[in-house]
Design an enzyme around this catalytic site. Structure first.
Site, mmCIF file in Angstrom:
data_model
loop_
_atom_site.group_PDB
_atom_site.id
_atom_site.type_symbol
_atom_site.label_atom_id
_atom_site.label_comp_id
_atom_site.label_asym_id
_atom_site.label_seq_id
_atom_site.Cartn_x
_atom_site.Cartn_y
_atom_site.Cartn_z
ATOM 1 N N LYS A 1 -5.240 -27.573 8.420
ATOM 2 C CA LYS A 1 -4.591 -27.726 7.108
ATOM 3 C C LYS A 1 -3.154 -28.161 7.373
ATOM 4 C CE LYS A 1 -2.320 -26.278 3.994
ATOM 5 N NZ LYS A 1 -1.086 -26.992 3.564
ATOM 6 N N GLU B 1 3.379 -18.036 14.169
ATOM 7 C CA GLU B 1 4.619 -18.551 14.768
ATOM 8 C C GLU B 1 5.589 -18.766 13.625
ATOM 9 O OE1 GLU B 1 5.515 -19.362 17.845
ATOM 10 O OE2 GLU B 1 3.642 -19.269 18.941
ATOM 11 N N CYS C 1 12.548 -24.775 14.160
ATOM 12 C CA CYS C 1 12.540 -23.313 14.104
ATOM 13 C C CYS C 1 13.531 -22.728 15.097
ATOM 14 C CB CYS C 1 11.138 -22.789 14.361
ATOM 15 S SG CYS C 1 10.435 -23.424 15.881
ATOM 16 N N GLU D 1 17.513 -18.308 7.253
ATOM 17 C CA GLU D 1 17.250 -19.566 7.967
ATOM 18 C C GLU D 1 17.738 -20.721 7.079
ATOM 19 O OE1 GLU D 1 13.100 -20.518 8.545
ATOM 20 O OE2 GLU D 1 13.470 -21.008 10.638
HETATM 21 P P1 NAD Z 1 5.773 -22.841 5.043
HETATM 22 O O1 NAD Z 1 5.615 -21.424 5.423
HETATM 23 O O2 NAD Z 1 6.219 -23.139 3.659
HETATM 24 O O3 NAD Z 1 4.390 -23.641 5.217
HETATM 25 C C1 NAD Z 1 3.730 -23.712 6.454
HETATM 26 C C2 NAD Z 1 2.261 -24.034 6.195
HETATM 27 O O4 NAD Z 1 1.666 -22.918 5.525
HETATM 28 C C3 NAD Z 1 2.037 -25.237 5.273
HETATM 29 O O5 NAD Z 1 0.917 -25.966 5.702
HETATM 30 C C4 NAD Z 1 1.765 -24.591 3.929
HETATM 31 O O6 NAD Z 1 1.006 -25.396 3.063
HETATM 32 C C5 NAD Z 1 0.987 -23.363 4.353
HETATM 33 N N1 NAD Z 1 0.979 -22.264 3.372
HETATM 34 C C6 NAD Z 1 1.917 -21.947 2.465
HETATM 35 N N2 NAD Z 1 1.527 -20.884 1.747
HETATM 36 C C7 NAD Z 1 0.309 -20.506 2.219
HETATM 37 C C8 NAD Z 1 -0.604 -19.459 1.901
HETATM 38 N N3 NAD Z 1 -0.355 -18.587 0.921
HETATM 39 N N4 NAD Z 1 -1.738 -19.368 2.611
HETATM 40 C C9 NAD Z 1 -2.013 -20.234 3.605
HETATM 41 N N5 NAD Z 1 -1.189 -21.257 3.950
HETATM 42 C C10 NAD Z 1 -0.034 -21.382 3.270
HETATM 43 O O7 NAD Z 1 6.741 -23.474 6.116
HETATM 44 P P2 NAD Z 1 7.316 -24.953 6.152
HETATM 45 O O8 NAD Z 1 8.393 -25.073 5.120
HETATM 46 O O9 NAD Z 1 6.226 -25.931 6.159
HETATM 47 O O10 NAD Z 1 7.980 -24.962 7.624
HETATM 48 C C11 NAD Z 1 9.225 -24.433 7.891
HETATM 49 C C12 NAD Z 1 9.128 -23.025 8.434
HETATM 50 O O11 NAD Z 1 8.307 -23.030 9.602
HETATM 51 C C13 NAD Z 1 10.454 -22.472 8.885
HETATM 52 O O12 NAD Z 1 10.563 -21.131 8.503
HETATM 53 C C14 NAD Z 1 10.404 -22.598 10.400
HETATM 54 O O13 NAD Z 1 11.227 -21.710 11.099
HETATM 55 C C15 NAD Z 1 8.972 -22.328 10.653
HETATM 56 N N6 NAD Z 1 8.586 -22.865 11.956
HETATM 57 C C16 NAD Z 1 8.319 -21.990 12.971
HETATM 58 C C17 NAD Z 1 8.005 -22.480 14.234
HETATM 59 C C18 NAD Z 1 7.669 -21.556 15.382
HETATM 60 O O14 NAD Z 1 7.083 -22.025 16.346
HETATM 61 N N7 NAD Z 1 8.001 -20.283 15.330
HETATM 62 C C19 NAD Z 1 7.970 -23.856 14.444
HETATM 63 C C20 NAD Z 1 8.263 -24.711 13.380
HETATM 64 C C21 NAD Z 1 8.554 -24.205 12.128
#
Ligand code: NAD
Length: 471
Positions: free
Chosen positions: A157, A231, A265, A364
């Site tokens: 997804k 993550e 991140c 963040e």
């Molecule tokens: P997000 O949490 O909004 O979305 C991430 C994914 O989760 C997307 O595909 C989204 O559609 C999905 N999602 C959202 N709500 C959901 C639910 N209720 N159930 C299942 N899936 C759901 O994050 P984002 O804005 O896409 O990315 C940025 C975030 O990701 C930041 O907080 C960043 O720190 C984090 N990040 C972490 C790492 C790591 O390795 N630790 C790496 C990159 C990004």
């Protein structure tokens, strides 16, 4: 079916449309992946490795198209996209080889002449891989490659903001795999994403994203006892040691804070510098930041692209405004660029006189900001690093071995960079501590994440045992 329009964040133009899948499409994908699992799990390690090497070769062959697509829908500059695609192919190669190596181990038995104790590593079944938009391919392949190598099938997804490159990649580079081995469902997180998490046929949910989304996923998955691999976000500190060369520290800091416009991140989001060196560092980093050029990712000479969307830019503006209202000073940046009326651009920004309780130091930001704070001594800096509830990474600039050792032993984070911020290594695990979720990708740990452990206690004889009834 409803659709989702995908926008180029540098031009705000719509560049594509994908289905907004719901529970029915997710169910169809999971059912296909379940059917494919029965074949894929019994595929020999050599055959699987060959198929993953083919996916890597195809990724190389389609690199230009993938890079262009990433530049359009994700926004970071071409050199950073090229690196993402190269690392994506290399991760496939790494896991193709690693998974040839081992299926578990044999441990000593209680009765060595008649028994074998096998510790087997088995695939779980169907993995749901949920991915963010900041590195659409890399953060997917860190799940997909080890999950496939371990014998699982995968339903992907992608983020609703960047589905196009993922679709292109899966269609062009995984079509040689047996049908159903890699399925993809596009859609919103609270619809397609949540349907995937809740589906009883999905045994592992591997997700990279925000802490808030991770918490929601954990609450949905917990009653089904799914294996969770999360993550999540961070608020990484960049600490300049008392001995550090300031000019190099400023260059390293600009890179660590501004790569992908700060949307990493592990971006340096809090900067701690000895009080005596504060002004020199700020002057050097200001000069570096003011030399950087904003632009479209496809344009030559672009150092920084836009933010992914208006909500992302509004968050950066809120953090800067709150800091300034509470006494911080903008040294450079702090506004949208005057010469760009399209695109979600924001000038890279250096702030001083910040405090650890301002939003720019606690939440963040995920944008091109460099908030700098002076520390009295190393103990204070380490305490500040550890005070944050997340624990993804931290950087130290120093060549003092005593300080380096103290730092990497005392900070509570999953990755420590000493002098070389934000580098990855396929062979070393990546992930965070505390609220960041505790998952590990890459390295042997990455394969372990997608392997279930089974202990087989095997006695070859049918002899009665002395310890059976009666006592
Ligand atoms: P997000 O949490 O909004 O979305 C991430 C994914 O989760 C997307 O595909 C989204 O559609 C999905 N999602 C959202 N709500 C959901 C639910 N209720 N159930 C299942 N899936 C759901 O994050 P984002 O804005 O896409 O990315 C940025 C975030 O990701 C930041 O907080 C960043 O720190 C984090 N990040 C972490 C790492 C790591 O390795 N630790 C790496 C990159 C990004």
């Amino acid at each position: 079916m409803d659709t989702i329009q995908v926008t180029d964040p540098a031009t705000e133009k719509v560049i594509g449309e994908v289905p907004a899948c719901g529970a029915a499409e997710v169910d169809a994908a999971v059912v296909k992946a379940q059917a494919a699992f029965e074949g894929w799990r019994w595929c020999s390690a050599n055959e699987r490795a060959d198929l993953l090497h083919t996916a890597a070769r195809l990724t190389d062959e389609h690199a230009e198209a993938l890079v262009e697509s990433l530049c359009r829908e994700q926004g970071k500059p071409r050199p950073e996209q090229e690196e993402e695609v190269e690392w994506t192919a290399n991760t496939l190669r790494y896991y193709a080889e690693l998974a040839r190596n081992s299926r578990g181990r044999v441990v000593p038995s209680g009765e060595p002449r008649s028994q074998l104790n096998l510790v087997l590593k088995e695939p779980y079944g169907v993995v749901g891989a949920i991915v963010p938009w900041n590195y659409p391919l890399l953060l997917l392949v860190w799940k997909l490659a080890p999950a496939l190598a371990a014998g699982n099938t995968v339903v992907v997804k992608p983020s609703e903001l960047t589905p196009l490159t993922t679709l292109l990649w899966v269609q062009t580079c995984f079509a040689h795999l047996p049908d159903g081995t890699v399925e993809i469902v596009t859609g919103y997180g609270n619809q397609a994403g949540e349907a995937l998490v809740a589906h009883p046929g999905v045994r592992v949910v591997a997700m990279t994203g925000s802490v808030q989304t991770g918490q929601r996923i954990a609450s949905v998955a917990a009653p089904m006892m799914k294996h969770l691999h999360l993550e999540l976000g961070g608020k990484d500190a960049f600490v300049v040691g008392p001995d550090a060369d300031i000019a190099t520290a400023a260059d390293a800091l600009a890179y660590a804070a501004l790569i992908n416009a700060g949307q990493v991140c592990t971006s340096a989001e809090r900067v701690y510098v000895p009080a005596a060196r504060h002004d020199d560092l700020v002057e050097a980093v200001q000069a570096k930041v003011e030399s950087l050029r904003l632009g479209h990712g496809l344009d030559d000479g672009t150092d920084l692209g836009p933010l992914i969307g208006e909500p992302a830019r509004a968050k950066v503006e809120r953090h800067v405004a709150e800091a300034v209202r509470r006494g911080a000073r903008v040294v450079t940046g702090g506004s949208r660029p005057q010469d760009r009326n399209r695109g979600f651009f924001y000038n890279p920004t250096v702030l001083v006189d910040v405090d650890n309780d301002m939003a720019i130091m606690t939440e963040e930001t995920f944008g091109p900001t460099i908030p700098v704070m002076a520390y009295r001594d190393v103990a204070e800096a380490i305490a500040w690093v550890n005070a944050h509830p997340t624990g993804l990474g931290a950087t130290l600039r120093s060549t003092d071995p005593g300080l380096c050792k103290r730092f990497f032993e005392e900070v509570k984070v999953g990755t420590v960079w000493i002098n070389d911020p934000l580098t990855d290594n396929y062979a070393g695990p990546f992930g965070g501590m505390k609220l960041t979720g505790g998952g590990r990708e890459l390295g042997e740990e990455g394969l372990e994440t997608f392997s279930e452990t089974k202990h087989v206690h095997w006695d070859f004889s049918d002899a009665r045992k002395d310890w059976w009834y009666p006592y």
